[in-house]
Write a protein that holds these residues in place. Structure first.
Motif, mmCIF file in Angstrom:
data_model
loop_
_atom_site.group_PDB
_atom_site.id
_atom_site.type_symbol
_atom_site.label_atom_id
_atom_site.label_comp_id
_atom_site.label_asym_id
_atom_site.label_seq_id
_atom_site.Cartn_x
_atom_site.Cartn_y
_atom_site.Cartn_z
ATOM 1 N N TYR A 168 0.940 -1.340 -0.129
ATOM 2 C CA TYR A 168 0.408 -0.201 0.136
ATOM 3 C C TYR A 168 0.210 1.705 -0.067
ATOM 4 O O TYR A 168 -0.013 2.279 -0.014
ATOM 5 N N SER A 169 2.312 1.401 -0.020
ATOM 6 C CA SER A 169 2.948 2.368 -0.109
ATOM 7 C C SER A 169 3.313 3.257 1.383
ATOM 8 O O SER A 169 2.929 4.341 0.263
ATOM 9 N N LEU A 170 2.752 3.398 1.821
ATOM 10 C CA LEU A 170 2.063 4.253 3.803
ATOM 11 C C LEU A 170 4.348 5.068 3.378
ATOM 12 O O LEU A 170 5.176 4.407 4.149
ATOM 13 N N THR A 171 3.665 5.857 3.350
ATOM 14 C CA THR A 171 4.940 6.579 4.414
ATOM 15 C C THR A 171 4.970 6.276 6.645
ATOM 16 O O THR A 171 3.971 6.213 6.792
ATOM 17 N N PRO A 172 6.144 6.063 6.126
ATOM 18 C CA PRO A 172 6.485 5.958 7.613
ATOM 19 C C PRO A 172 5.024 6.820 8.755
ATOM 20 O O PRO A 172 4.805 6.139 10.056
ATOM 21 N N ARG A 173 4.797 8.180 8.148
ATOM 22 C CA ARG A 173 4.315 9.142 8.848
ATOM 23 C C ARG A 173 2.898 8.482 8.891
ATOM 24 O O ARG A 173 1.792 8.853 9.821
ATOM 25 N N GLU A 174 2.971 7.885 7.713
ATOM 26 C CA GLU A 174 1.377 7.284 7.622
ATOM 27 C C GLU A 174 0.221 6.595 7.976
ATOM 28 O O GLU A 174 0.182 6.302 8.253
ATOM 29 N N SER A 175 1.474 4.977 8.284
ATOM 30 C CA SER A 175 1.581 4.446 9.380
ATOM 31 C C SER A 175 1.523 4.401 10.544
ATOM 32 O O SER A 175 0.825 3.459 11.501
ATOM 33 N N GLU A 176 2.280 5.693 10.973
ATOM 34 C CA GLU A 176 1.877 6.218 12.240
ATOM 35 C C GLU A 176 -0.003 6.607 12.613
ATOM 36 O O GLU A 176 -0.544 6.714 13.455
ATOM 37 N N THR A 177 -0.085 7.676 11.199
ATOM 38 C CA THR A 177 -1.049 7.787 11.548
ATOM 39 C C THR A 177 -2.228 6.935 11.321
ATOM 40 O O THR A 177 -3.575 7.142 11.863
ATOM 41 N N LEU A 178 -1.790 5.899 10.745
ATOM 42 C CA LEU A 178 -2.923 5.106 10.132
ATOM 43 C C LEU A 178 -3.138 4.052 11.906
ATOM 44 O O LEU A 178 -3.925 3.735 12.106
ATOM 45 N N ASN A 179 -1.642 3.948 12.398
ATOM 46 C CA ASN A 179 -2.360 3.547 13.646
ATOM 47 C C ASN A 179 -2.847 4.608 15.429
ATOM 48 O O ASN A 179 -3.486 3.425 16.299
ATOM 49 N N LEU A 180 -2.817 4.824 14.484
ATOM 50 C CA LEU A 180 -3.152 6.016 16.008
ATOM 51 C C LEU A 180 -4.885 6.151 15.407
ATOM 52 O O LEU A 180 -6.463 5.799 16.467
ATOM 53 N N LEU A 181 -5.222 5.675 14.008
ATOM 54 C CA LEU A 181 -6.511 6.078 13.539
ATOM 55 C C LEU A 181 -7.166 4.513 14.372
ATOM 56 O O LEU A 181 -8.202 4.579 14.600
ATOM 57 N N SER A 182 -6.773 3.676 14.507
ATOM 58 C CA SER A 182 -7.409 2.382 15.064
ATOM 59 C C SER A 182 -7.479 2.669 16.502
ATOM 60 O O SER A 182 -7.666 1.568 16.804
ATOM 61 N N LYS A 183 -7.166 3.598 17.149
ATOM 62 C CA LYS A 183 -6.814 3.708 18.447
ATOM 63 C C LYS A 183 -8.385 4.448 18.381
ATOM 64 O O LYS A 183 -8.349 5.061 19.752
#
Length: 238
Positions: A168-183
């Motif tokens: 899905y080619s997420l940047t490190p910052r986008e991956s962090e954002t995704l983890n925060l979204l999951s919370k």
């Protein structure tokens, strides 16, 4: 509160200095009892300044561009006119709260097709639950009944029991954002956690949703769980 479809003299899309915090809400529903019930409930909510009710979608859609409401509440039906209404809301920044008739699988399936910003079960509708949903909605969160979040996760897991090799080619910052979204964090909370502006957080969230090809943040989290992009904490998606 003003009556349905009647625009007060001098009303524009801008807030007046007298009501900087009051929410302007549109209610669009074919059943008069539901419209009146929602209007009455919101008359008891201090955060709501003005409510306008409509019995048909097209009239409400035409009025959106004139009144610029903060929130629009409509029936959770995945019909063409509701989808058009949702797109109009997205274009002008109006939050869409979808009212589901029940937790049945058919209703949940229809709800998942509507690009809404939040969902509320009619059976759970009280002044308190409505007020909480409006507060969460305008804070950047997505109100979501537990039954719908569980159903969405179940559908995704059953549809693809094995993880794919898709990138899905997420940047490190986008991956962090995704983890925060999951919370279940709002854009404001994500911004605080990442030490960036709220505008920057909103941009990261939009990029994540777009790259995962999902209509909203809830389905993005559900997809990420299925693909192993984030770990399942066992909590409901909110």
């Amino acid at each position: 509160m003003r009556s349905a479809g009647v625009q007060a003299p001098g009303e524009t899309g801008e807030r007046s200095a007298a009501d900087p915090a009051g929410l302007r809400v549109f209610v669009v529903h074919p059943h008069e009892m539901v419209r009146c019930g929602l209007e009455t409930m919101m008359s008891d909510l201090a955060l709501v300044e003005n409510v306008r009710v409509f019995g048909d979608v097209e009239t409400a859609r035409r009025r959106l561009g004139l009144a610029h409401p903060d929130v629009l509440i409509c029936r959770g039906a995945a019909t063409d006119d509701i989808r058009d209404l949702a797109l109009t809301c997205q274009e002008q920044g109006t939050k869409l709260l979808s009212l589901l008739e029940g937790p049945e699988e058919q209703q949940l399936a229809l709800a998942s097709e509507v690009p809404a910003d939040g969902f509320l079960l009619a059976a759970d509708l009280t002044v308190e639950s409505l007020g909480e949903s409006l507060t969460r909605l305008t804070s950047g969160e997505m109100p979501l009944p537990a039954s719908l979040s569980r159903w969405l996760l179940g559908q995704l897991r059953e549809g693809a029991p094995h993880r794919t090799e898709r990138s899905y080619s997420l940047t490190p910052r986008e991956s962090e954002t995704l983890n925060l979204l999951s919370k279940g964090l709002s854009n404001k909370q994500i911004a605080r956690s990442l030490h960036i502006s709220q505008h920057g957080a909103k941009r990261h969230v939009a990029n994540v949703i777009a790259k995962l090809n999902c209509p909203n943040r809830t389905l993005a989290v559900a997809l990420a769980l299925r693909e192993g992009l984030i770990e399942d904490s066992g909590d409901d998606v909110t």
